[in-house]
Design a protein around this motif. Structure first.
Motif, PDB file in Angstrom:
ATOM      1  N   UNK A 169       4.645  10.305  -3.104  1.00  0.00           N
ATOM      2  CA  UNK A 169       5.753  10.381  -2.147  1.00  0.00           C
ATOM      3  C   UNK A 169       5.402   9.729  -0.818  1.00  0.00           C
ATOM      4  N   UNK A 170       4.186   9.235  -0.691  1.00  0.00           N
ATOM      5  CA  UNK A 170       3.775   8.610   0.562  1.00  0.00           C
ATOM      6  C   UNK A 170       4.577   7.332   0.818  1.00  0.00           C
ATOM      7  N   UNK A 171       4.627   6.945   2.068  1.00  0.00           N
ATOM      8  CA  UNK A 171       5.349   5.729   2.451  1.00  0.00           C
ATOM      9  C   UNK A 171       4.659   4.500   1.876  1.00  0.00           C
ATOM     10  N   UNK A 172       5.479   3.480   1.590  1.00  0.00           N
ATOM     11  CA  UNK A 172       4.972   2.216   1.050  1.00  0.00           C
ATOM     12  C   UNK A 172       5.125   1.136   2.112  1.00  0.00           C
ATOM     13  N   UNK A 173       4.027   0.466   2.413  1.00  0.00           N
ATOM     14  CA  UNK A 173       4.029  -0.606   3.409  1.00  0.00           C
ATOM     15  C   UNK A 173       3.590  -1.910   2.750  1.00  0.00           C
ATOM     16  N   UNK A 174       4.375  -2.970   2.986  1.00  0.00           N
ATOM     17  CA  UNK A 174       4.037  -4.275   2.425  1.00  0.00           C
ATOM     18  C   UNK A 174       2.784  -4.840   3.095  1.00  0.00           C
ATOM     19  N   UNK A 175       1.917  -5.404   2.291  1.00  0.00           N
ATOM     20  CA  UNK A 175       0.695  -6.019   2.806  1.00  0.00           C
ATOM     21  C   UNK A 175       0.841  -7.538   2.917  1.00  0.00           C
ATOM     22  N   UNK A 193      -7.127 -12.052  -0.131  1.00  0.00           N
ATOM     23  CA  UNK A 193      -6.246 -11.636   0.962  1.00  0.00           C
ATOM     24  C   UNK A 193      -6.514 -10.187   1.359  1.00  0.00           C
ATOM     25  N   UNK A 194      -6.747  -9.324   0.364  1.00  0.00           N
ATOM     26  CA  UNK A 194      -7.073  -7.928   0.672  1.00  0.00           C
ATOM     27  C   UNK A 194      -8.405  -7.830   1.397  1.00  0.00           C
ATOM     28  N   UNK A 195      -9.387  -8.603   0.933  1.00  0.00           N
ATOM     29  CA  UNK A 195     -10.693  -8.576   1.585  1.00  0.00           C
ATOM     30  C   UNK A 195     -10.597  -9.085   3.024  1.00  0.00           C
ATOM     31  N   UNK A 196      -9.767 -10.100   3.252  1.00  0.00           N
ATOM     32  CA  UNK A 196      -9.567 -10.636   4.599  1.00  0.00           C
ATOM     33  C   UNK A 196      -8.976  -9.578   5.523  1.00  0.00           C
ATOM     34  N   UNK A 197      -8.190  -8.688   4.963  1.00  0.00           N
ATOM     35  CA  UNK A 197      -7.627  -7.582   5.745  1.00  0.00           C
ATOM     36  C   UNK A 197      -8.611  -6.435   5.904  1.00  0.00           C
ATOM     37  N   UNK A 198      -9.802  -6.621   5.431  1.00  0.00           N
ATOM     38  CA  UNK A 198     -10.857  -5.634   5.628  1.00  0.00           C
ATOM     39  C   UNK A 198     -10.912  -4.532   4.592  1.00  0.00           C
ATOM     40  N   UNK A 199     -10.083  -4.597   3.550  1.00  0.00           N
ATOM     41  CA  UNK A 199     -10.062  -3.533   2.544  1.00  0.00           C
ATOM     42  C   UNK A 199     -11.230  -3.703   1.578  1.00  0.00           C
ATOM     43  N   UNK A 200     -12.020  -2.666   1.419  1.00  0.00           N
ATOM     44  CA  UNK A 200     -13.181  -2.700   0.528  1.00  0.00           C
ATOM     45  C   UNK A 200     -13.132  -1.600  -0.539  1.00  0.00           C
ATOM     46  N   UNK A 230       0.853  -1.194   0.000  1.00  0.00           N
ATOM     47  CA  UNK A 230       0.000   0.000   0.000  1.00  0.00           C
ATOM     48  C   UNK A 230       0.883   1.235   0.000  1.00  0.00           C
ATOM     49  N   UNK A 231       0.665   2.119  -0.964  1.00  0.00           N
ATOM     50  CA  UNK A 231       1.307   3.429  -0.943  1.00  0.00           C
ATOM     51  C   UNK A 231       0.251   4.413  -0.448  1.00  0.00           C
ATOM     52  N   UNK A 232       0.242   4.615   0.835  1.00  0.00           N
ATOM     53  CA  UNK A 232      -0.797   5.408   1.484  1.00  0.00           C
ATOM     54  C   UNK A 232      -1.178   4.750   2.791  1.00  0.00           C
ATOM     55  N   UNK A 233      -2.341   5.089   3.306  1.00  0.00           N
ATOM     56  CA  UNK A 233      -2.782   4.569   4.595  1.00  0.00           C
ATOM     57  C   UNK A 233      -3.960   3.628   4.414  1.00  0.00           C
ATOM     58  N   UNK A 234      -4.048   2.667   5.324  1.00  0.00           N
ATOM     59  CA  UNK A 234      -5.182   1.741   5.351  1.00  0.00           C
ATOM     60  C   UNK A 234      -5.935   1.968   6.652  1.00  0.00           C
ATOM     61  N   UNK A 235      -7.193   2.399   6.533  1.00  0.00           N
ATOM     62  CA  UNK A 235      -7.992   2.700   7.713  1.00  0.00           C
ATOM     63  C   UNK A 235      -9.471   2.566   7.367  1.00  0.00           C
ATOM     64  N   UNK A 236     -10.204   1.933   8.275  1.00  0.00           N
ATOM     65  CA  UNK A 236     -11.663   1.804   8.134  1.00  0.00           C
ATOM     66  C   UNK A 236     -12.054   1.240   6.777  1.00  0.00           C
ATOM     67  N   UNK A 237     -11.435   0.143   6.392  1.00  0.00           N
ATOM     68  CA  UNK A 237     -11.723  -0.606   5.162  1.00  0.00           C
ATOM     69  C   UNK A 237     -11.313   0.118   3.887  1.00  0.00           C
ATOM     70  N   UNK A 238     -10.564   1.232   4.006  1.00  0.00           N
ATOM     71  CA  UNK A 238     -10.171   2.017   2.836  1.00  0.00           C
ATOM     72  C   UNK A 238      -8.653   2.081   2.742  1.00  0.00           C
ATOM     73  N   UNK A 239      -8.139   1.726   1.568  1.00  0.00           N
ATOM     74  CA  UNK A 239      -6.737   1.989   1.257  1.00  0.00           C
ATOM     75  C   UNK A 239      -6.726   3.357   0.582  1.00  0.00           C
ATOM     76  N   UNK A 240      -6.300   4.355   1.332  1.00  0.00           N
ATOM     77  CA  UNK A 240      -6.294   5.722   0.802  1.00  0.00           C
ATOM     78  C   UNK A 240      -4.961   5.956   0.094  1.00  0.00           C
ATOM     79  N   UNK A 241      -4.909   5.519  -1.155  1.00  0.00           N
ATOM     80  CA  UNK A 241      -3.676   5.590  -1.936  1.00  0.00           C
ATOM     81  C   UNK A 241      -3.691   4.515  -3.001  1.00  0.00           C
TER      82      UNK A 241
END
Length: 375
Positions: free
Chosen positions: A304-310, A146-153, A105-116
């Motif tokens: 330019x946002x941080x990248x975090x491995x999912x 796998x993304x859905x299991x992590x709650x991303x919608x 994810x390049x951005x933030x993951x919060x409340x089922x949203x990957x904002x990025x």
């Protein structure tokens, strides 16, 4: 049971093939002499008068050369080069090697949203294909799950390539230009979907003049087809010959045109190679996400946002990849494996890097540098 050596058996065949009724018997030869004579008679047969033979037969136990004919000449070896690449990969990577694809994810993951953006970091996995898995969409659906299991919608940004680890052209050096529109000549990249091509399944209308329909597989939404073909009567052979069904890529619009004529009620499938292998993979992944209920909005994001491995996805082991490569002589898997050798051993997935690795391997076996050309 009496067992004969391969040389004796070949000599027996050679003597049988060379004997003719009514002629004086051949002079008595040793098994090796008879074998050489027999092979000489084969490579000089009339049907091969315009051919070039390169033959080397070596005793595997003693190392003795049993037969040699133009053995030092360079030939255009077709798929024999796959043996060299497979050997280098086996020695360098090992039979348990697995390709790893990472989603981040390049951005933030919060409340089922990957904002990025959702980024895909591929390293040349060639197994995402109908050929290897029966359905090329299976690993992509696994990623979506796998993304859905992590709650991303919802993904506010794009589904995009993470890094270009196979720089340079997508086509292999020296590939024939007239093969490039067929599956054997499809390009490759760090992300490869279905060995670089799709099938367009075309169906003629029920009656002449009815609309022609077409769908794609393995992905149902890529490439985009524009059907301009016509249904004609089955008896209208003149029209079918004059304007055959065909695929034409529209480089301006970016879609694929289905042109020509098809007989009423007929069905057929046409190969469509991907102009951009990475784009094809990402489009298929997007389709898998949407089918799992994950929306992709394609909004603008801050790169330019941080990248975090999912998570990471692993391919089947190399031993299975080699079986899918060597038995059917599959070109795209071979080219991917070649570039993987360069990526792992030299840090860049380029053909010239891989070639240097294989040259060092061959030099270590005592093979002179002027005795081969690696392409």
């Amino acid at each position: 049971m009496v067992r004969r050596s391969p040389i004796a058996l070949l000599a027996l065949v050679a003597i049988s093939a060379c004997g003719h009724a009514g002629r004086a018997p051949e002079p008595v030869r040793s098994a090796r002499e008879a074998f050489v004579h027999g092979v000489d008679s084969l490579v000089t047969l009339e049907p091969f008068r315009n051919a070039h033979w390169g033959v080397l037969v070596v005793d595997p136990e003693r190392g003795d050369t049993l037969y040699s004919h133009n053995a030092g000449k360079l030939f255009m070896p077709a798929s024999n080069m796959k043996i060299v690449t497979s050997t280098a990969a086996t020695m360098l990577l090992g039979m348990d090697y697995r390709y790893v694809t990472t989603l981040a994810a390049r951005g933030t993951v919060k409340d089922s949203v990957l904002d990025g953006d959702l980024l895909v970091y591929g390293r040349g996995d060639p197994t995402v294909s109908d050929h290897m898995l029966g359905d090329a969409m299976i690993p992509l659906r696994t990623m979506a799950e796998s993304l859905a299991t992590r709650g991303i919608r919802r993904i506010t940004g794009r589904v995009a390539l993470g890094a270009n680890v196979f720089p340079g052209p997508t086509l292999g050096f020296g590939w024939s230009w007239d093969d490039l529109e067929g599956a054997d000549g499809a390009g490759v990249d760090e992300l490869l979907f279905n060995e670089g091509f799709a099938l367009a399944h075309v169906r003629g209308g029920a009656q002449p003049g009815d609309a022609v329909t077409a769908t794609t597989s393995p992905a149902r939404t890529y490439p985009v087809l524009r059907v301009l073909a016509h249904t004609v009567a089955r008896t209208d052979t003149a029209a079918l010959r004059a304007d055959p069904l065909r695929i034409v890529k529209d480089t301006v619009r970016g879609d694929v045109r289905v042109l020509g004529t098809i007989a009423a009620g007929d069905t057929t499938s046409l190969e469509v190679t991907f102009t951009d292998p990475d784009a094809a993979y990402l489009a298929a992944l997007r389709e898998a996400l949407l089918s799992r209920g994950i929306a992709v909005e394609d909004g603008a994001t801050d790169t330019t946002q941080a990248v975090d491995s999912l998570f990471r996805v692993q391919s089947p082991p190399l031993r299975q990849v080699l079986a899918a490569l060597l038995k059917p002589s599959q070109n795209q898997i071979a080219e991917m494996l070649f570039r993987t050798i360069g990526l792992v051993a030299a840090g860049t997935g380029r053909g010239d890097s891989a070639r240097k690795v294989e040259e060092r391997m061959l030099a270590g076996w005592g093979i002179p540098a002027d005795g081969y050309v690696i392409r």
